[in-house]
Design an enzyme around this catalytic site. Structure first.
Site, PDB file in Angstrom:
ATOM      1  N   ASP A 120      11.662  46.248  58.536  1.00 23.29           N
ATOM      2  CA  ASP A 120      11.781  45.348  57.389  1.00 23.29           C
ATOM      3  C   ASP A 120      12.896  45.769  56.429  1.00 23.29           C
ATOM      4  O   ASP A 120      13.054  45.189  55.364  1.00 23.29           O
ATOM      5  CB  ASP A 120      10.458  45.265  56.626  1.00 23.29           C
ATOM      6  CG  ASP A 120      10.003  46.613  56.088  1.00 23.29           C
ATOM      7  OD1 ASP A 120      10.689  47.622  56.381  1.00 23.29           O
ATOM      8  OD2 ASP A 120       8.980  46.664  55.385  1.00 23.29           O
ATOM      9  N   HIS A 167      33.371  57.880  35.075  1.00 25.06           N
ATOM     10  CA  HIS A 167      34.105  56.818  34.378  1.00 25.06           C
ATOM     11  C   HIS A 167      34.062  57.029  32.870  1.00 25.06           C
ATOM     12  O   HIS A 167      35.033  56.708  32.165  1.00 25.06           O
ATOM     13  CB  HIS A 167      33.509  55.460  34.747  1.00 25.06           C
ATOM     14  CG  HIS A 167      34.258  54.296  34.183  1.00 25.06           C
ATOM     15  ND1 HIS A 167      35.547  53.988  34.553  1.00 25.06           N
ATOM     16  CD2 HIS A 167      33.906  53.371  33.251  1.00 25.06           C
ATOM     17  CE1 HIS A 167      35.964  52.918  33.893  1.00 25.06           C
ATOM     18  NE2 HIS A 167      34.992  52.532  33.093  1.00 25.06           N
ATOM     19  N   ASP A 180      45.021  51.049  30.762  1.00 25.24           N
ATOM     20  CA  ASP A 180      44.320  50.496  29.603  1.00 25.24           C
ATOM     21  C   ASP A 180      44.220  51.586  28.541  1.00 25.24           C
ATOM     22  O   ASP A 180      44.539  52.749  28.783  1.00 25.24           O
ATOM     23  CB  ASP A 180      42.924  49.975  29.983  1.00 25.24           C
ATOM     24  CG  ASP A 180      42.104  50.992  30.762  1.00 25.24           C
ATOM     25  OD1 ASP A 180      42.147  52.190  30.397  1.00 25.24           O
ATOM     26  OD2 ASP A 180      41.429  50.609  31.723  1.00 25.24           O
ATOM     27  N   LYS A 239      45.422  46.177  27.624  1.00 28.50           N
ATOM     28  CA  LYS A 239      44.770  45.131  28.422  1.00 28.50           C
ATOM     29  C   LYS A 239      43.676  44.470  27.597  1.00 28.50           C
ATOM     30  O   LYS A 239      42.837  45.146  27.017  1.00 28.50           O
ATOM     31  CB  LYS A 239      44.172  45.761  29.692  1.00 28.50           C
ATOM     32  CG  LYS A 239      43.420  44.803  30.593  1.00 28.50           C
ATOM     33  CD  LYS A 239      42.928  45.512  31.843  1.00 28.50           C
ATOM     34  CE  LYS A 239      41.893  46.575  31.513  1.00 28.50           C
ATOM     35  NZ  LYS A 239      41.385  47.236  32.727  1.00 28.50           N
ATOM     36  N   GLY A 284      42.368  44.291  40.751  1.00 25.82           N
ATOM     37  CA  GLY A 284      42.937  43.275  39.874  1.00 25.82           C
ATOM     38  C   GLY A 284      43.773  43.878  38.756  1.00 25.82           C
ATOM     39  O   GLY A 284      44.900  43.449  38.503  1.00 25.82           O
ATOM     40  N   THR A 285      43.212  44.890  38.085  1.00 23.89           N
ATOM     41  CA  THR A 285      43.950  45.558  37.012  1.00 23.89           C
ATOM     42  C   THR A 285      45.193  46.245  37.560  1.00 23.89           C
ATOM     43  O   THR A 285      46.270  46.204  36.951  1.00 23.89           O
ATOM     44  CB  THR A 285      43.041  46.592  36.311  1.00 23.89           C
ATOM     45  OG1 THR A 285      41.952  45.913  35.683  1.00 23.89           O
ATOM     46  CG2 THR A 285      43.805  47.387  35.269  1.00 23.89           C
TER      47      THR A 285
END
Length: 283
Positions: free
Chosen positions: A37, A130, A169, A192, A224-225
């Site tokens: 499952d 991050h 950024d 940005k 994208g950045t």
């Protein structure tokens, strides 16, 4: 090394095997599979009572699958009376959800920290979070390592005099400044501005005319950045654009996006199972 055991889930067994090869010990025997499952099943196939155990499991995509594998493995090790369990997450998933950006939003990075602790981790080892404040989400010791020494050596060897280090950024300015100082070179900043998830405007602060530009970031997700930054750098006269990234998550169509006329496609090695060009020296 008799008291040391290293185990791995399915996120990146080659990385765990290389670490064990370097340490001169075998990779711990464990079965990590699925029931019919889809539920995760784990069986530790050797004695870990009183041992110092490390579980190597980056939470790269599919992040939920690999995070759950990590939690179930640590629970199994805890119930097998392991002496100390260290969760080794080269990439800490959900790290970008480290604060409330709007009303009624979760702080998922904190939730993941609580899950890891409750599952049995007594220590966490990770690389280039991050946001550094995520260390404070844990009530256990956190070893926050940095890829800076490795990346600096690579940049010194591969690039000519005075490349320009670019922060994509304002949040990465401190990192870019540290690299520029150690490389004795200049830096530039891209301001940005977002509207929701979409990038609405980008402005370059600094001079890149006729120079090699190196975009420095902690991760690339959809690229994208990265692509937008490369475009603005080329418009401002950069001769070549490169990217130095610790965590090449490369989700969705990131590989296609990053193969932009501004530069070659991605070259990655290290902590991820989807390695585009093994041994190329890219990050």
């Amino acid at each position: 090394m008799d008291e040391l055991k290293v185990f791995s889930g399915n996120a990146n067994r080659p990385l765990a095997e290389k670490i064990c090869q370097y340490l001169g010990i075998p990779l711990g025997e464990a079965s990590v599979g699925r029931f019919s499952d889809g539920e995760i099943t784990v069986e530790i196939s050797e004695n870990v009572r009183g041992k110092d155990v490390y579980v190597i499991q980056p939470t790269c995509p599919p992040v939920n699958e690999y995070l759950m594998e990590l939690l179930v493995m640590m629970d199994a090790l805890k119930r097998a009376s392991a002496g100390c369990i260290t969760a080794v997450l080269p990439y800490y998933g959900y790290a970008r959800q480290d604060r409330k950006t709007a009303p009624r939003m979760p702080i998922t990075a904190k939730l993941v920290a609580d899950l890891i602790t409750v599952a049995g981790a007594q220590r966490l080892l990770t690389i280039d979070l991050h946001a550094g404040q995520i260390q404070g989400f844990f009530n256990i010791p956190v070893d926050h390592l940095f890829a800076t020494p490795v990346m600096l050596d690579y940049l010194r060897q591969k690039f000519g005099p005075e490349p320009t280090i670019v922060s994509p950024d304002t949040g990465g300015v401190e990192r870019a400044r540290a690299f520029a100082k150690r490389l004795n070179t200049t830096m530039a900043i891209i301001d940005k501005r977002r509207e929701g998830a979409a990038i609405k405007a980008m402005t370059l602060i600094g001079n890149v005319w006729g120079k090699e530009a190196i975009i420095l970031d902690d991760m690339v997700n959809t690229a994208g950045t990265l692509v937008s930054a490369a475009e603005i750098l080329m418009r401002h006269g950069a001769r070549l654009v490169h990217a130095a990234v610790t965590h090449p998550v490369l989700a969705q169509n990131a590989v296609a996006n990053s193969g932009h006329p501004s530069g070659p496609g991605p070259k990655c090695r290290g902590q991820y199972p989807r390695i585009v060009a093994p041994g190329s020296g890219g990050y």
